[in-house]
Motif scaffolding. Structure first.
Motif, mmCIF file in Angstrom:
data_model
loop_
_atom_site.group_PDB
_atom_site.id
_atom_site.type_symbol
_atom_site.label_atom_id
_atom_site.label_comp_id
_atom_site.label_asym_id
_atom_site.label_seq_id
_atom_site.Cartn_x
_atom_site.Cartn_y
_atom_site.Cartn_z
ATOM 1 N N TYR A 40 0.519 -1.041 0.115
ATOM 2 C CA TYR A 40 0.403 -0.380 0.256
ATOM 3 C C TYR A 40 0.707 1.137 -0.022
ATOM 4 O O TYR A 40 0.770 2.008 -1.124
ATOM 5 N N ALA A 44 0.934 4.174 -3.049
ATOM 6 C CA ALA A 44 0.541 5.379 -2.541
ATOM 7 C C ALA A 44 1.506 5.940 -3.107
ATOM 8 O O ALA A 44 1.547 7.448 -3.518
ATOM 9 N N THR A 68 -3.989 9.355 2.696
ATOM 10 C CA THR A 68 -4.636 8.003 2.898
ATOM 11 C C THR A 68 -3.304 6.734 3.651
ATOM 12 O O THR A 68 -3.843 5.447 4.122
ATOM 13 N N PHE A 69 -2.305 6.641 3.372
ATOM 14 C CA PHE A 69 -1.211 6.238 3.852
ATOM 15 C C PHE A 69 -0.956 5.805 5.054
ATOM 16 O O PHE A 69 -1.057 5.233 6.349
ATOM 17 N N GLY A 72 -3.888 4.961 7.833
ATOM 18 C CA GLY A 72 -3.547 3.226 8.421
ATOM 19 C C GLY A 72 -3.331 3.634 9.889
ATOM 20 O O GLY A 72 -3.537 2.448 10.902
ATOM 21 N N THR A 107 -6.529 -5.981 1.993
ATOM 22 C CA THR A 107 -5.497 -6.192 1.036
ATOM 23 C C THR A 107 -5.997 -6.557 -0.341
ATOM 24 O O THR A 107 -5.607 -5.706 -1.461
ATOM 25 N N VAL A 110 -8.908 -3.462 -1.598
ATOM 26 C CA VAL A 110 -8.491 -2.469 -2.622
ATOM 27 C C VAL A 110 -8.037 -2.572 -4.333
ATOM 28 O O VAL A 110 -8.166 -1.954 -4.342
ATOM 29 N N ARG A 131 -8.404 0.633 4.375
ATOM 30 C CA ARG A 131 -7.013 1.380 5.118
ATOM 31 C C ARG A 131 -6.837 1.315 6.494
ATOM 32 O O ARG A 131 -5.944 0.752 7.200
ATOM 33 N N GLN A 134 -6.739 -2.896 7.541
ATOM 34 C CA GLN A 134 -5.196 -2.460 7.569
ATOM 35 C C GLN A 134 -4.510 -2.292 8.845
ATOM 36 O O GLN A 134 -4.013 -3.346 9.354
#
Length: 455
Positions: A40, A44, A68-69, A72, A107, A110, A131, A134
């Motif tokens: 991810y 990203a 967005t990373f 999580g 995952t 996604v 996310r 995750q």
């Protein structure tokens, strides 16, 4: 105050665990789980800005994708509280299996999401939702794997065996980066349409393998003994906050060392590709090479920590990383490939690996078995949550300044120094017997077995 744990081993306690089996389960499960988490981060940095956000402002798209990373990491503390309760109340194994399955499903989905061009604002909303799931899974993964390894290990090999959890994490990062090498080499149209999805779909096979291994691992002797005698906390979080709040705070501060990883893995990549204009593939190879080295240096550092103590090894990694982050980002800024590879490999594969090798045992040894999983999970995930937003903060700090990398390096080094203070002022625990860990005023055992004794 006491959390109810006596100074002597609990009734029915046996030191006979299965450290190798537990370490293998932790390694493989962590590798598979963090493969999912790291693909991810790579996506990203490379493509999500163009896939899930409007294409009229590429810089804003990159910033939103990196955000967005970080999202999580927001759900990680919540996952730590929930899964910490389950692990301390009902057993470490249940959390090990659940986190793997949750991460795998999120995952895979996604990889199935529509793009912004197809679904509009619904696309990034669904991306953020998955996310968050995750992050929920990751919130309990490492703490449960660490607790399992630590409580199966003999007293004099705890750092070595728990280091395999982080060695597995590095393997997951290695596999994730390696999978993206051929994907990143695809033509732009293929990469943005279907290529980036393949690593997410491939995780199904890996999660299945991890599930088959983890479902066979046995619960720890420490937890089983407490379950038999009824010495299991009904509300682990309440016990943790009453008796171990200072150690939780210490772990939060120490866990800021993870900022080195997020800067190296995510910001370094996006800065090199999107700002400096370096090629994607060589930058991905920097991560691959550094992680290959870390697979060997992490257990090496764990073994050293069992001989000389946790703090010396941890501080070596923290101080070294604070210095080398300047060299690494400077090398990227001038586009010197030899220096980029050299600094990246030494910093991440050797020096930062020292901190990674030690924290699984060092944090776990601060808490009693009744709240160990909760203490590690909550403390680390709050610290990781702060570190998770560092790539976004770094982009904002650097701005359009050609020398903006210097601000990013200085901020990362400052967080490393917070870690240094937390570690330097902590108790040394490498000679404390497992059943006495987390008990205030407990002295080290005078009859500690020498390292190297057959297990």
């Amino acid at each position: 105050m006491s959390d109810g744990t006596s100074l002597s081993p609990p009734a029915g306690f046996t030191a006979t665990g299965k450290p190798k089996k537990a370490a293998v389960a932790a390694w493989i499960g962590s590798a598979l789980e963090y493969y999912d988490f790291f693909i991810y981060g790579t996506a990203a940095a490379l493509v999500f800005g163009q896939v899930f956000f409007p294409s009229d402002n590429p810089a804003a798209g990159t910033l939103l994708a990196l955000s967005t990373f970080g999202v999580g990491y927001v759900s990680r503390p919540l996952g730590a509280i929930i899964l910490g309760h389950v692990g301390d109340r009902f057993g470490r194994k249940k959390v090990l299996v659940f986190t793997l399955l949750l991460m795998g499903v999120a995952t895979f989905l996604v990889g199935c999401l529509p793009s912004y061009e197809t679904a509009g604002v619904t696309a990034p909303i669904l991306l953020v939702t998955l996310r968050l799931l995750q992050g929920l899974s990751a919130g309990g993964e490492q703490a449960s794997a660490n607790s399992m390894s630590l409580e199966h290990a003999p007293d004099h090999r705890r750092a070595y065996y728990t280091s395999f959890t982080l060695s597995g994490t590095q393997a997951g990062q290695l596999i994730a980066t390696a999978v993206f090498l051929p994907v990143a080499a695809l033509p732009e149209e293929a990469l943005l349409s279907w290529g980036w999805r393949v690593p997410f779909w491939a995780s199904v096979v890996m999660v299945f393998v991890g599930y088959m291994i983890r479902r066979k691992v046995e619960e720890t002797p420490v937890f089983e003994a407490k379950a038999r005698t009824g010495d299991v906390a009904k509300l682990p979080f309440a016990v943790l906050m009453r008796d171990h709040w200072a150690d939780v705070l210490r772990v939060v501060c120490a866990a800021l060392i993870a900022s080195v990883s997020t800067i190296f893995t995510v910001y370094g990549l996006t800065y090199a590709v999107n700002t400096v204009g370096l090629e994607r593939t060589p930058m991905l190879w920097v991560g691959v090479t550094a992680n290959i080295l870390a697979l060997f240096t992490i257990p090496m550092w764990g073994n050293i920590a069992d001989r000389i103590g946790r703090k010396k090894v941890f501080l070596t990694g923290s101080l070294g990383s604070a210095a080398l982050i300047f060299v690494y980002l400077w090398a990227i800024s001038i586009g010197n490939w030899a220096l980029i590879f050299g600094a990246g490999i030494v910093m991440f594969g050797l020096v930062y690996a020292a901190a990674n090798a030690v924290w699984p045992s060092f944090y776990g040894e601060m808490f009693t078995a009744r709240v160990r999983l909760s203490g590690m999970a909550i403390g680390t995930q709050i610290g990781f949550a702060i570190s998770g937003f560092l790539p976004t903060i770094a982009v904002a700090l650097a701005g359009d300044d050609p020398d903006g990398w210097l601000k990013v390096a200085a901020f990362t080094a400052l967080l490393c120094l917070v870690n240094v203070v937390a570690v330097a002022t902590a108790r040394e625990t490498y000679k404390v017997p497992t059943e006495r860990l987390g008990l205030k005023g407990t002295a080290a055992s005078p009859s500690q077995p020498p390292v190297g004794v057959a297990d």
